[in-house]
Design an enzyme around this catalytic site. Structure first.
Site, PDB file in Angstrom:
ATOM      1  N   GLY A  36       0.831  -1.202   0.000  1.00  0.00           N
ATOM      2  CA  GLY A  36       0.000   0.000   0.000  1.00  0.00           C
ATOM      3  C   GLY A  36       0.868   1.256   0.000  1.00  0.00           C
ATOM      4  O   GLY A  36       2.100   1.185   0.065  1.00  0.00           O
ATOM      5  N   TYR A 141      -3.119 -19.166  -1.119  1.00  0.00           N
ATOM      6  CA  TYR A 141      -3.921 -17.966  -0.837  1.00  0.00           C
ATOM      7  C   TYR A 141      -5.368 -18.358  -0.531  1.00  0.00           C
ATOM      8  O   TYR A 141      -5.958 -17.909   0.465  1.00  0.00           O
ATOM      9  CB  TYR A 141      -3.837 -17.043  -2.056  1.00  0.00           C
ATOM     10  CG  TYR A 141      -4.765 -15.858  -2.047  1.00  0.00           C
ATOM     11  CD1 TYR A 141      -4.464 -14.725  -1.287  1.00  0.00           C
ATOM     12  CD2 TYR A 141      -5.920 -15.846  -2.828  1.00  0.00           C
ATOM     13  CE1 TYR A 141      -5.313 -13.616  -1.300  1.00  0.00           C
ATOM     14  CE2 TYR A 141      -6.762 -14.743  -2.846  1.00  0.00           C
ATOM     15  CZ  TYR A 141      -6.453 -13.634  -2.081  1.00  0.00           C
ATOM     16  OH  TYR A 141      -7.285 -12.550  -2.104  1.00  0.00           O
ATOM     17  N   LYS A 145      -7.553 -18.075   2.998  1.00  0.00           N
ATOM     18  CA  LYS A 145      -8.803 -17.321   3.104  1.00  0.00           C
ATOM     19  C   LYS A 145      -9.884 -18.221   3.723  1.00  0.00           C
ATOM     20  O   LYS A 145     -10.682 -17.777   4.541  1.00  0.00           O
ATOM     21  CB  LYS A 145      -9.266 -16.818   1.734  1.00  0.00           C
ATOM     22  CG  LYS A 145      -8.423 -15.675   1.169  1.00  0.00           C
ATOM     23  CD  LYS A 145      -8.593 -14.391   1.954  1.00  0.00           C
ATOM     24  CE  LYS A 145      -7.895 -13.215   1.301  1.00  0.00           C
ATOM     25  NZ  LYS A 145      -7.881 -12.013   2.152  1.00  0.00           N
ATOM     26  N   ASN A 170     -13.142 -10.672  -8.866  1.00  0.00           N
ATOM     27  CA  ASN A 170     -11.941  -9.923  -9.280  1.00  0.00           C
ATOM     28  C   ASN A 170     -12.251  -8.430  -9.285  1.00  0.00           C
ATOM     29  O   ASN A 170     -13.033  -7.976 -10.125  1.00  0.00           O
ATOM     30  CB  ASN A 170     -11.500 -10.373 -10.675  1.00  0.00           C
ATOM     31  CG  ASN A 170     -10.776 -11.698 -10.606  1.00  0.00           C
ATOM     32  OD1 ASN A 170     -11.383 -12.707 -10.266  1.00  0.00           O
ATOM     33  ND2 ASN A 170      -9.492 -11.681 -10.876  1.00  0.00           N
TER      34      ASN A 170
END
Ligand code: NAD
Length: 309
Positions: A36, A141, A145, A170
């Protein structure tokens, strides 16, 4: 109410933090700036440059006493998760447990957890996929999750910490970066604007590339606003239920830009699913949510952003 947004310096988290502030909430952002940017952090928010794995998360949450933790911080790349599973698990599992422990002890009411409908289900046999489909994750990943969602259930059962899990499709839109491994929309737009040739990754027997469900970031923001006080103890797909191949996406972008460059083609990357499409009827029923943008209007907004930067 007071809301902690983890990952609030990133693409989606910063858009969500802006909307919480605009709706009159107090916002505290926790982000380690690994992917970020400081310039994404809304100046009206309190900002802690901290890793969610840090032991200091507990004292931050005790000091801030937030009502809701909106958890966007993550290792967010599927190929990175496959190449470095320990790194992914450290942020996406250990960091999340650290946050949950601190949420409970500081008296938070609810966690909004950002999951991934685009990855979680694997190559689903139910298509479009509903939340009832049993996930068979095909990347680290996606596994992590799924683990996150199981932890949410445990913390609600054990400590009464409420949650809503949002399983994004997406996501694309303003502030998505084009130099990461995700973000095909921003990658195509930036390359085309520079006169460079984008690459479409694909499996040999699927010449138009992967099928995806592309959802515009402002629609995702709207789902977070709804989840502040709706959707208790449930997971929701947040997508458009409109299938789009990478080639069709490419054509939409080149047509809107009026730049026609024939793309390169390359092999699919580690962990890439062939197809993903989300049924969002449950979100309509419980959150009153549906997407406002279609691909054409969302791409138009995104192009405007990249041209004006
Ligand atoms: P992003 O990389 O722009 O945002 C992630 C943010 O988290 C960044 O600001 C980063 O600096 C921060 N961060 C990473 N590790 C951290 C750590 N250990 N401690 C503190 N901060 C940390 O990615 P994004 O696309 O905005 O993704 C946001 C969330 O949405 C993630 O949870 C991601 O898994 C999820 N998601 C994204 C998509 C998508 O299409 N972009 C789809 C499904 C789910």
């Amino acid at each position: 109410m007071k809301i902690v947004v983890t990952g609030g310096a990133g693409f989606i988290g910063s858009n969500v933090a802006d909307a919480f502030l605009a709706a009159g909430h107090e916002v505290v952002i926790i982000d380690n700036l690994s992917t970020g940017y400081r310039h994404n952090v809304n100046p009206a928010a309190v900002f802690y440059e901290k890793d969610i794995c840090s032991p200091e998360i507990s004292s931050i949450l005790h000091k801030e006493k937030a009502d809701v933790i909106c958890h966007h911080a993550a290792q967010a790349s599927v190929p990175v998760s496959v190449k470095d599973p320990l790194y992914d698990a450290n942020t996406n599992v250990m960091g999340f447990i650290n946050l949950l422990q601190s949420a409970v002890s500081s008296g938070a009411r609810k966690v909004i957890f950002i999951s991934s409908g685009g990855a979680l289900y694997g190559e689903a046999e139910e298509y479009p996929t509903t939340e009832n489909y049993r996930p068979i994750p095909l990347s680290v990943y996606a596994i992590n999750k799924m683990v996150g969602e199981i932890y949410l259930h445990f913390y609600k059962h054990q400590y009464g910490l409420d949650y809503t899990a949002l399983r994004y499709a997406n996501v694309y839109g303003p502030r998505q970066v084009s130099h990461g491994e995700a973000g095909v929309v921003s990658i195509f737009i930036e390359k085309l604007l520079k006169g460079e040739t984008p690459t479409i990754n694909r499996y040999d027997d699927q010449p138009d590339g992967m099928i995806r469900d592309y959802v515009f970031v402002q629609d995702v923001v709207k789902a977070n606003l709804a989840a502040l006080d709706k959707g208790s103890g449930e997971a929701f797909n947040i997508g458009t239920c409109i299938p789009c191949s990478t080639r069709a996406l490419y054509n939409e972008i080149t047509n809107q830009l009026c730049i026609w460059i024939e793309p390169h083609f390359s092999q699919a990357r580690l962990g890439d699913l062939r197809n993903s499409l989300l049924n969002y009827q449950k979100a309509t029923q419980y959150l009153g949510w549906k997407p406002d943008y279609n691909l054409s209007s969302g791409i138009a907004e995104t192009i405007k952003y990249f041209k004006n930067r």
